[in-house]
Design a protein around this motif. Structure first.
Motif, PDB file in Angstrom:
ATOM      1  N   VAL A   1       0.846  -1.193   0.000  1.00 53.18           N
ATOM      2  CA  VAL A   1       0.000   0.000   0.000  1.00 53.18           C
ATOM      3  C   VAL A   1       0.884   1.247   0.000  1.00 53.18           C
ATOM      4  N   THR A   2       0.561   2.211  -0.863  1.00 53.74           N
ATOM      5  CA  THR A   2       1.208   3.513  -0.832  1.00 53.74           C
ATOM      6  C   THR A   2       0.293   4.500  -0.120  1.00 53.74           C
ATOM      7  N   LEU A   3       0.870   5.250   0.821  1.00 58.12           N
ATOM      8  CA  LEU A   3       0.120   6.211   1.626  1.00 58.12           C
ATOM      9  C   LEU A   3       0.779   7.578   1.485  1.00 58.12           C
ATOM     10  N   ARG A   4      -0.013   8.608   1.152  1.00 58.49           N
ATOM     11  CA  ARG A   4       0.501   9.985   1.042  1.00 58.49           C
ATOM     12  C   ARG A   4      -0.234  10.868   2.043  1.00 58.49           C
ATOM     13  N   GLN A   5       0.552  11.637   2.816  1.00 57.17           N
ATOM     14  CA  GLN A   5       0.007  12.503   3.855  1.00 57.17           C
ATOM     15  C   GLN A   5       0.663  13.874   3.749  1.00 57.17           C
ATOM     16  N   THR A   6      -0.093  14.942   3.995  1.00 55.33           N
ATOM     17  CA  THR A   6       0.477  16.279   3.998  1.00 55.33           C
ATOM     18  C   THR A   6       0.602  16.791   5.418  1.00 55.33           C
ATOM     19  N   LEU A   7       1.727  17.436   5.692  1.00 54.73           N
ATOM     20  CA  LEU A   7       2.075  17.896   7.033  1.00 54.73           C
ATOM     21  C   LEU A   7       2.466  19.362   6.946  1.00 54.73           C
ATOM     22  N   HIS A   8       1.843  20.191   7.754  1.00 56.76           N
ATOM     23  CA  HIS A   8       1.987  21.647   7.707  1.00 56.76           C
ATOM     24  C   HIS A   8       3.051  22.073   8.721  1.00 56.76           C
ATOM     25  N   VAL A   9       4.245  22.428   8.261  1.00 56.44           N
ATOM     26  CA  VAL A   9       5.350  22.723   9.178  1.00 56.44           C
ATOM     27  C   VAL A   9       5.254  24.159   9.681  1.00 56.44           C
ATOM     28  N   SER A  10       5.738  24.376  10.912  1.00 53.87           N
ATOM     29  CA  SER A  10       5.571  25.688  11.538  1.00 53.87           C
ATOM     30  C   SER A  10       6.798  26.579  11.450  1.00 53.87           C
ATOM     31  N   GLN A  11       7.939  26.034  11.025  1.00 62.21           N
ATOM     32  CA  GLN A  11       9.160  26.828  10.920  1.00 62.21           C
ATOM     33  C   GLN A  11       9.953  26.372   9.697  1.00 62.21           C
ATOM     34  N   PRO A  12      10.843  27.225   9.168  1.00 64.93           N
ATOM     35  CA  PRO A  12      11.653  26.836   8.015  1.00 64.93           C
ATOM     36  C   PRO A  12      12.804  25.925   8.410  1.00 64.93           C
ATOM     37  N   GLY A  13      13.453  25.376   7.424  1.00 64.25           N
ATOM     38  CA  GLY A  13      14.623  24.527   7.665  1.00 64.25           C
ATOM     39  C   GLY A  13      15.387  24.293   6.387  1.00 64.25           C
ATOM     40  N   GLU A  14      16.657  23.940   6.544  1.00 62.14           N
ATOM     41  CA  GLU A  14      17.520  23.651   5.394  1.00 62.14           C
ATOM     42  C   GLU A  14      17.775  22.156   5.244  1.00 62.14           C
ATOM     43  N   ARG A  15      17.638  21.440   6.321  1.00 64.27           N
ATOM     44  CA  ARG A  15      17.747  19.986   6.315  1.00 64.27           C
ATOM     45  C   ARG A  15      16.621  19.443   7.177  1.00 64.27           C
ATOM     46  N   MET A  16      16.170  18.238   6.873  1.00 66.36           N
ATOM     47  CA  MET A  16      15.117  17.665   7.689  1.00 66.36           C
ATOM     48  C   MET A  16      15.299  16.162   7.821  1.00 66.36           C
ATOM     49  N   ARG A  17      14.628  15.616   8.798  1.00 65.25           N
ATOM     50  CA  ARG A  17      14.513  14.178   8.969  1.00 65.25           C
ATOM     51  C   ARG A  17      13.083  13.895   9.423  1.00 65.25           C
ATOM     52  N   ILE A  18      12.582  12.729   9.074  1.00 60.10           N
ATOM     53  CA  ILE A  18      11.190  12.389   9.348  1.00 60.10           C
ATOM     54  C   ILE A  18      11.146  11.174  10.266  1.00 60.10           C
TER      55      ILE A  18
END
Length: 410
Positions: free
Chosen positions: A51-68
């Protein structure tokens, strides 16, 4: 409209004689509290595989690198993810992403990961320029999972699922949709300032019951907008039906405090806004003896104290919020003794000095002419949950000087 009492936290040690320039560090810019998903809110697929699942997440601050951060904390077996990506969403709750924006996630250098039962797992750090208020689309392919699902039913955001591996597809036009999140529990980022965050532990009011689906108009969203210039992100750890002292829809607040608050990187403040479900459930099936009311008030105050002491042990400032009225709600019928309990708890929150600061949401939201009810202009219609206008008023009442400005880190 607001009472604020601030207490300084004692320094643990003297600073070094020569201080090195601080390095940029991880801090959360989006999060949600996880629970065992109830059967009627589960992904309607059995067995849960391919199963493929797509979710949208509204971030509250900017960033140059991320991890989930991916969570299998309530699974009863391993969760196998075959591939995952992050992209720029076409909008909150949308199935499409910007063309060519999907970037593969990796896990210890591999495109796939098997998360053990009861565990969470970070993706590898990824170069990805994020703007404050941006909607990030996280897409992943579940190869197999246990029948018990980990997630966040009260997303107030639409997600999409379909069979097969479509992790890098720009759209999922034939996918089924539902308004829940699953498995993804956080996004951390690094930027050019020392990032700090405030975590809000609460119930359905914080979770956004009464807000607009895909509208990002919870009270924590409005607060995140106000704190944007200070470089402080807001992490929403609200769970619908949650209680301080007993499990309900999800673990009780004391049980989840370490995972949801203390384990967050860069978290420097916690707002505790919870207790209305403890009060309401006490007399939902009928009146109880006065000593039972007294015991609940005592136990709530003791539990708040426990959370504050645990926060302070980790250098986190603890902010308490008074409980708003709920007379007129059909689920929790009005009981004068329980209303007295609410008043006693609120007096204690305001005056005990246990919290480092107090947000008086009771005064913000109540009807001046009927103080045991929500003001009509802030009521979503059920007597308990504020409307978006009420959420905006709550956020507007929070003094921004409770939070320090983020500092440059390079």
């Amino acid at each position: 409209m607001l009472a604020a009492v601030t207490l300084g936290l004692a320094a643990c040690s003297s600073p070094p004689a020569v201080e090195a320039e601080p390095s940029c560090s991880w801090a959360g810019i989006w999060a949600s509290s996880q629970q065992l998903v109830e059967p009627h809110n589960e992904l309607p697929i059995a067995p849960l595989e391919d199963v493929t699942l797509r979710q949208t997440l509204h971030v509250s601050q900017p960033g140059e690198r991320m991890r989930i951060r991916f969570s299998n904390e309530f699974g009863e077996g391993p969760l196998a993810i075959g591939a995952a990506s992050a992209g720029r969403s076409a909008g909150s709750g949308r199935s499409a992403i910007a063309p060519a924006s999907a970037v593969a996630l990796s896990f210890a250098g591999s495109p796939s990961v098997t998360i053990p039962e009861g565990a969470a797992w970070y993706s590898d750090p990824l170069g990805f320029n994020l703007a404050a208020g941006e909607d990030v689309a996280v897409t992943f392919h579940i190869v197999s999972a246990s029948s018990r699902q980990t997630g966040h039913p009260g997303s107030r955001t639409t997600s999409y699922f379909t069979s097969g591996n479509l992790v890098f597809a720009e759209d999922l036009p034939g996918a089924e949709r539902l308004d829940h999140w699953y498995v993804v529990s956080g996004i951390d980022a690094v930027s050019d300032r020392m990032r700090e965050s405030v975590g809000v532990i609460g119930d359905s009011i914080t979770d956004g019951r009464g807000s607009t689906t895909n509208g990002n108009d919870r009270w924590t969203d409005f607060l995140a907008d106000r704190l944007g210039s200070k470089g402080v992100s807001v992490l929403n750890f609200g769970l619908g039906g949650n209680r301080v002292l007993k499990d309900g829809l999800g673990p009780n607040a004391l049980a989840r405090f370490d995972r949801d608050i203390l384990a967050q990187p860069g978290l420097r403040y916690v707002i505790v806004y919870e207790g209305i479900n403890d009060l309401g459930t006490l007399t939902r099936k009928g009146a109880v003896a006065p000593e039972v009311h007294q015991a609940l008030v005592h136990d709530l105050e003791a539990a708040y104290t426990q959370m504050v002491e645990r926060a302070h042990a980790h250098g986190i400032s603890a902010i308490g919020a008074t409980i708003a009225p709920y007379r007129g709600n059909q689920f929790y019928s009005f009981d004068p003794a329980t209303e007295q309990d609410r008043q006693e708890v609120n007096v204690w929150i305001r005056s005990s000095g246990v919290f480092d600061a107090v947000l008086d949401f009771d005064r913000v939201l109540r009807d001046p002419d009927n103080p045991d009810r929500l003001s009509p202009e802030f009521d979503s219609g059920d007597g308990l949950h504020p409307s978006p206008a009420g959420f905006a008023e709550m956020a507007a009442s929070v003094p921004l000087d409770l939070f320090a400005d983020a500092e440059p880190c390079r």
